[in-house]
Write a protein that holds these residues in place. Structure first.
Motif, PDB file in Angstrom:
ATOM      1  N   VAL A  78       0.979  -1.188  -0.055  1.00 30.10           N
ATOM      2  CA  VAL A  78       0.050   0.024  -0.187  1.00 30.10           C
ATOM      3  C   VAL A  78       1.028   1.033  -0.002  1.00 30.10           C
ATOM      4  N   THR A  79       0.707   2.202  -0.887  1.00 29.37           N
ATOM      5  CA  THR A  79       1.319   3.481  -0.889  1.00 29.37           C
ATOM      6  C   THR A  79       0.665   4.546  -0.632  1.00 29.37           C
ATOM      7  N   LEU A  80       1.366   5.550  -0.050  1.00 34.32           N
ATOM      8  CA  LEU A  80       0.841   6.746   0.000  1.00 34.32           C
ATOM      9  C   LEU A  80       1.816   7.941  -0.493  1.00 34.32           C
ATOM     10  N   GLN A  81       1.442   8.603  -1.610  1.00 37.74           N
ATOM     11  CA  GLN A  81       1.968   9.739  -2.143  1.00 37.74           C
ATOM     12  C   GLN A  81       1.482  10.856  -1.642  1.00 37.74           C
ATOM     13  N   MET A  82       2.524  11.615  -1.013  1.00 36.76           N
ATOM     14  CA  MET A  82       2.357  12.919  -0.258  1.00 36.76           C
ATOM     15  C   MET A  82       2.953  14.099  -1.121  1.00 36.76           C
ATOM     16  N   ASP A  83       2.192  14.941  -1.649  1.00 38.26           N
ATOM     17  CA  ASP A  83       2.714  16.073  -2.350  1.00 38.26           C
ATOM     18  C   ASP A  83       2.425  17.392  -1.558  1.00 38.26           C
ATOM     19  N   SER A  84       2.934  18.376  -2.350  1.00 33.29           N
ATOM     20  CA  SER A  84       2.646  19.701  -1.410  1.00 33.29           C
ATOM     21  C   SER A  84       2.738  19.589   0.064  1.00 33.29           C
ATOM     22  N   LEU A  85       3.800  19.166   0.428  1.00 34.77           N
ATOM     23  CA  LEU A  85       3.915  18.799   1.985  1.00 34.77           C
ATOM     24  C   LEU A  85       4.015  20.303   2.826  1.00 34.77           C
ATOM     25  N   LYS A  86       3.441  20.186   4.069  1.00 33.27           N
ATOM     26  CA  LYS A  86       3.358  21.339   4.875  1.00 33.27           C
ATOM     27  C   LYS A  86       4.170  20.845   6.138  1.00 33.27           C
ATOM     28  N   PRO A  87       4.767  21.883   6.997  1.00 33.93           N
ATOM     29  CA  PRO A  87       5.288  21.654   8.154  1.00 33.93           C
ATOM     30  C   PRO A  87       4.201  21.051   9.123  1.00 33.93           C
ATOM     31  N   GLU A  88       3.097  21.274   8.913  1.00 36.69           N
ATOM     32  CA  GLU A  88       1.945  20.540   9.722  1.00 36.69           C
ATOM     33  C   GLU A  88       1.663  18.966   9.361  1.00 36.69           C
ATOM     34  N   ASP A  89       2.315  18.712   8.428  1.00 32.66           N
ATOM     35  CA  ASP A  89       2.200  17.043   8.125  1.00 32.66           C
ATOM     36  C   ASP A  89       3.258  16.211   8.856  1.00 32.66           C
ATOM     37  N   THR A  90       4.211  17.160   9.591  1.00 33.36           N
ATOM     38  CA  THR A  90       5.435  16.488  10.354  1.00 33.36           C
ATOM     39  C   THR A  90       4.657  15.605  11.279  1.00 33.36           C
ATOM     40  N   ALA A  91       4.863  14.080  11.250  1.00 34.68           N
ATOM     41  CA  ALA A  91       4.401  13.335  12.143  1.00 34.68           C
ATOM     42  C   ALA A  91       5.008  11.906  11.913  1.00 34.68           C
ATOM     43  N   VAL A  92       4.817  10.872  12.738  1.00 34.58           N
ATOM     44  CA  VAL A  92       5.171   9.574  12.584  1.00 34.58           C
ATOM     45  C   VAL A  92       3.935   9.061  11.951  1.00 34.58           C
ATOM     46  N   TYR A  93       4.156   8.354  10.654  1.00 38.10           N
ATOM     47  CA  TYR A  93       3.088   7.717   9.924  1.00 38.10           C
ATOM     48  C   TYR A  93       3.110   6.341  10.235  1.00 38.10           C
ATOM     49  N   TYR A  94       1.817   5.735  10.181  1.00 45.87           N
ATOM     50  CA  TYR A  94       1.739   4.388  10.350  1.00 45.87           C
ATOM     51  C   TYR A  94       0.755   3.920   9.544  1.00 45.87           C
ATOM     52  N   CYS A  95       1.066   2.438   8.876  1.00 45.18           N
ATOM     53  CA  CYS A  95      -0.028   1.824   8.056  1.00 45.18           C
ATOM     54  C   CYS A  95      -0.629   0.887   8.845  1.00 45.18           C
ATOM     55  N   ALA A  96      -1.816   0.520   8.619  1.00 42.61           N
ATOM     56  CA  ALA A  96      -2.548  -0.311   9.596  1.00 42.61           C
ATOM     57  C   ALA A  96      -3.542  -1.127   8.470  1.00 42.61           C
ATOM     58  N   ALA A  97      -4.125  -2.398   8.901  1.00 40.42           N
ATOM     59  CA  ALA A  97      -4.986  -3.108   8.429  1.00 40.42           C
ATOM     60  C   ALA A  97      -6.327  -3.496   9.267  1.00 40.42           C
ATOM     61  N   THR A  98      -7.444  -3.560   8.411  1.00 38.49           N
ATOM     62  CA  THR A  98      -8.692  -3.760   8.927  1.00 38.49           C
ATOM     63  C   THR A  98      -9.510  -4.747   8.407  1.00 38.49           C
ATOM     64  N   TYR A  99     -10.512  -5.470   9.131  1.00 36.39           N
ATOM     65  CA  TYR A  99     -11.247  -6.325   8.568  1.00 36.39           C
ATOM     66  C   TYR A  99     -12.735  -5.426   8.195  1.00 36.39           C
ATOM     67  N   SER A 100     -12.555  -4.218   8.727  1.00 40.23           N
ATOM     68  CA  SER A 100     -13.959  -3.581   8.787  1.00 40.23           C
ATOM     69  C   SER A 100     -14.072  -2.741   7.544  1.00 40.23           C
ATOM     70  N   SER A 101     -14.877  -2.132   7.282  1.00 38.81           N
ATOM     71  CA  SER A 101     -15.343  -1.143   6.113  1.00 38.81           C
ATOM     72  C   SER A 101     -15.064   0.071   6.402  1.00 38.81           C
ATOM     73  N   THR A 102     -14.392   0.418   7.724  1.00 38.84           N
ATOM     74  CA  THR A 102     -14.395   2.058   7.948  1.00 38.84           C
ATOM     75  C   THR A 102     -12.833   1.715   8.493  1.00 38.84           C
ATOM     76  N   TRP A 103     -12.161   3.251   8.776  1.00 37.55           N
ATOM     77  CA  TRP A 103     -10.953   3.091   9.125  1.00 37.55           C
ATOM     78  C   TRP A 103     -10.777   3.976  10.598  1.00 37.55           C
ATOM     79  N   ARG A 104     -11.715   3.565  11.470  1.00 37.93           N
ATOM     80  CA  ARG A 104     -11.544   4.383  12.741  1.00 37.93           C
ATOM     81  C   ARG A 104     -10.406   3.418  13.562  1.00 37.93           C
ATOM     82  N   ASN A 105      -9.718   4.367  14.275  1.00 38.38           N
ATOM     83  CA  ASN A 105      -8.404   3.800  15.182  1.00 38.38           C
ATOM     84  C   ASN A 105      -8.798   2.308  15.695  1.00 38.38           C
TER      85      ASN A 105
END
Length: 121
Positions: A78-105
């Motif tokens: 799975v890929t996340l292409q990030m363009d036009s990055l801003k300082p507020e995008d600074t963070a640790v990024y995690y990928c996650a998998a779910t059996y659900s149809s939504t993406w709640r934590n």
């Protein structure tokens, strides 16, 4: 399911980064996938999600039009292409998998170790 995210780094504002998440599972297509991020002192937040088939996408308002999520089930990535990055995008990024149809934590079943993204102004 083991997930490994990579591709983070330091970039100037306006630049781009491409994050990848590799899954050690025979059939990644069974899972919805998501990207989340956590900045220092803040709660982890949803960034982008993609359904098992790739036919349904979702983005946080803060990244719409700048980030693009995609998946290749044949390569279990799975890929996340990030363009036009801003300082507020600074963070640790995690990928996650779910059996659900939504993406709640709380509905994500498997989490990878994060990758640091730092955007300088």
């Amino acid at each position: 399911v083991q997930l490994q995210a990579c591709g983070g780094g330091l970039v100037q504002a306006g630049g781009s980064l491409r994050l990848s998440c590799a899954a050690s599972v025979r059939a990644l297509s069974r899972y919805g996938m998501g990207w989340f991020r956590q900045a220092p002192g803040q709660e982890r937040e949803f960034v982008a999600g993609i359904s098992w088939s790739g036919g349904r996408l979702a983005y946080a308002d803060s990244v719409k039009g700048r980030f693009t999520i995609s998946r290749d089930n044949a390569k279990n990535t799975v890929t996340l292409q990030m363009d036009s990055l801003k300082p507020e995008d600074t963070a640790v990024y995690y990928c996650a998998a779910t059996y659900s149809s939504t993406w709640r934590n709380e509905e994500m079943s498997y989490w990878g170790k994060g990758t640091q993204v730092t955007v300088s102004s």
